[in-house]
Design a protein around this motif. Structure first.
Motif, short mmCIF file in Angstrom:
data_model
loop_
_atom_site.label_atom_id
_atom_site.label_comp_id
_atom_site.label_asym_id
_atom_site.label_seq_id
_atom_site.Cartn_x
_atom_site.Cartn_y
_atom_site.Cartn_z
N GLN A 106 48.30 48.12 35.26
CA GLN A 106 47.74 46.80 35.02
C GLN A 106 46.23 46.86 35.24
O GLN A 106 45.75 47.63 36.09
N PRO A 107 45.47 46.04 34.51
CA PRO A 107 44.03 45.97 34.79
C PRO A 107 43.78 45.12 36.03
O PRO A 107 44.23 43.98 36.13
N GLY A 108 43.09 45.71 37.00
CA GLY A 108 42.70 44.98 38.21
C GLY A 108 41.23 44.60 38.08
O GLY A 108 40.35 45.46 38.18
N LYS A 109 40.96 43.35 37.84
CA LYS A 109 39.61 42.92 37.50
C LYS A 109 38.72 42.87 38.74
O LYS A 109 39.08 42.29 39.76
N GLY A 110 37.58 43.52 38.63
CA GLY A 110 36.59 43.51 39.70
C GLY A 110 35.29 42.88 39.23
O GLY A 110 35.04 42.77 38.02
N TYR A 111 34.46 42.50 40.19
CA TYR A 111 33.20 41.81 39.89
C TYR A 111 32.08 42.42 40.73
O TYR A 111 32.32 42.96 41.81
N SER A 112 30.87 42.28 40.24
CA SER A 112 29.72 42.67 41.06
C SER A 112 28.49 41.86 40.67
O SER A 112 28.40 41.30 39.57
N LEU A 113 27.57 41.79 41.62
CA LEU A 113 26.28 41.14 41.44
C LEU A 113 25.21 42.17 41.80
O LEU A 113 25.24 42.75 42.89
N THR A 114 24.27 42.40 40.89
CA THR A 114 23.22 43.40 41.12
C THR A 114 21.87 42.71 41.21
O THR A 114 21.54 41.86 40.38
N ALA A 150 42.49 39.23 30.61
CA ALA A 150 41.59 38.09 30.44
C ALA A 150 40.14 38.56 30.61
O ALA A 150 39.79 39.17 31.61
N GLU A 151 39.31 38.24 29.64
CA GLU A 151 37.92 38.68 29.66
C GLU A 151 37.04 37.61 30.32
O GLU A 151 37.44 36.47 30.50
N GLY A 152 35.82 38.01 30.67
CA GLY A 152 34.80 37.07 31.11
C GLY A 152 34.67 36.94 32.61
O GLY A 152 35.52 37.37 33.39
#
Length: 419
Positions: free
Chosen positions: A273-281, A321-323
């Protein structure tokens, strides 16, 4: 020689595919990489860039299923399971639930540790030996705790696991952590320091790997989205893409989170499964941390480079789900603000999301397909693609060329899932 034919076709131009291409080229094979975007544009781009033998322990352990189910009611939880109905995700979740026991936990930890430790040494040699300009440094990584309860839990299920695996971890008191890391606000309960961990700038690492692949004679086809596989006599005979038709004596599927989608074209049901991650640079704050931090209560990773500063992590299971999910980004900011004097840099450079390729047993899938005689898989590295990249490339090269691998390949074999 037909220009479309290579000894090895590598499907996917992230850090795993590029590392496979690099080691195959060093062994003398002709290699072509097919990438639907540009090299390193997926999860290789926006992750935190830590190289972590310390991350041997998997998520799956007794009690974790309850944590995941409760997260459905908290959109900002570090581990978030979207309640939207999804049959494939449910099937994966049931498989994950079956592995939330100590026997499978230990088995996965041993397998993950073997490839992580091998990759740690290889990666540093690769970066230094080939002159990869990717801001590699090895100051270690510090887990920071603000509650004794979280520290005690990690002592049992993290630190003692590393002790058994031979991975060094140093226990620190709260005052020792605050003295070692002035970027932290007061109120630290304790820390676990992992001196063997390192870090790099992942987008630069991917770009530099791509450069070396080309210098070694490899070809990278950017914008080559795969539309169809041709098969004949139990082999993958060709791959049709938006850039043309390509053939290879051997084919390596290193497509990360896209592997299950493309695998269906070959009748392969990858348990991922895709495990969605996030980051702020950001640009660097003045009071930037001296080493990579994991703020454990908030599950926020903080990485400082010479060229910038990043907050990242979180795990969201929302299918494909994108975005950007603003709630998830705000949770990163809050977690950093609770722990750091200067949680954000002066200028926000990028808000990012990406899909991590999560296998149901949290062990990568690397090796010969049981279904197609010339297909190898190199996927499902979860949150550890950068950390495992060099050893994965070395392992794939050994398997392609019939050499004895440096690590036991059996824990990663696709045969465990009848692939």
């Amino acid at each position: 020689m037909d220009a479309s034919r290579s000894d090895v076709l590598v499907l996917g131009g992230g850090v795993i595919g590029l590392a496979c291409a690099y080691y195959l080229l060093k062994s003398g094979a002709s290699v072509r990489v097919l990438e639907q975007g540009t090299p390193g544009c997926g999860s290789s781009h926006g992750n935190c860039g830590t190289i972590t033998p310390s991350h041997a322990a998997p998520l799956a352990m007794p009690g974790m299923l309850g944590v995941a189910l409760r997260s459905m009611f908290r959109g900002d939880a570090p581990l978030y399971l979207n309640p939207r109905p999804d049959l494939e995700r449910l099937r994966w979740l049931l498989g994950f639930a079956r592995r939330c026991n100590w026997r499978d936990f230990e088995r996965a930890a041993v397998a993950r540790s073997a490839i992580l430790q091998r990759s740690r040494g290889l990666l540093e040699s690769l970066v230094r030996g080939d002159g990869l300009d990717c801001e590699f440094v090895n100051p270690g990584e510090l887990y920071v705790y603000r509650t004794p309860a979280m520290l005690a839990a990690d002592e049992l299920h993290h630190a003692q696991v590393l002790d058994r695996l031979g991975v060094e971890v140093r226990r620190l008191r709260g005052d020792e952590v605050e003295a070692a890391e002035p970027a932290l606000k007061p109120g630290v309960a304790g820390g676990l320091f992992h001196p063997g961990d390192a870090q790099l700038r992942p987008d630069r690492y991917a770009a530099e790997l791509a450069r070396r692949v080309r210098e070694l004679g490899g070809v990278i086809e950017s914008g080559a989205r795969i539309d169809q596989f041709g098969t004949q006599d139990g082999r993958v005979s060709h791959v049709r893409t938006t850039r043309g038709v390509f053939q290879g004596e051997r084919v390596v599927m290193a497509l990360g989170a896209w592997s299950p989608l493309l695998g269906r074209m070959l009748d392969l049901r990858l348990p991922m499964q895709p495990g969605k991650g996030y980051s702020l640079t950001y640009t660097r704050p003045v009071r930037a941390p001296r080493q990579a931090l994991v703020l454990r209560e908030a599950a926020v990773c903080v990485t400082t480079w010479g060229s910038g500063y990043r907050l990242g992590s979180t795990m969201e299971f929302s299918g494909y789900a994108e975005g950007l999910n603003r709630t998830r980004l705000d949770a990163l900011r809050r977690g950093a603000a609770a722990a750091l004097h200067e949680p954000e840099g002066p200028e926000l450079l990028e808000e990012w999301w990406g899909w991590r390729p999560m296998s149901v047993d949290e062990v990568p899938i690397i090796g010969q397909s049981t279904r197609w005689s010339n297909l190898l898989l190199a996927t499902a590295h979860g949150m550890l693609g950068v950390s495992m990249s060099a050893a994965t490339g070395e392992l794939v090269d050994a398997l392609v060329n019939g050499r004895t691998p440096s690590i036991d390949p059996s824990p990663y074999a696709p045969a465990r899932f009848r692939l």
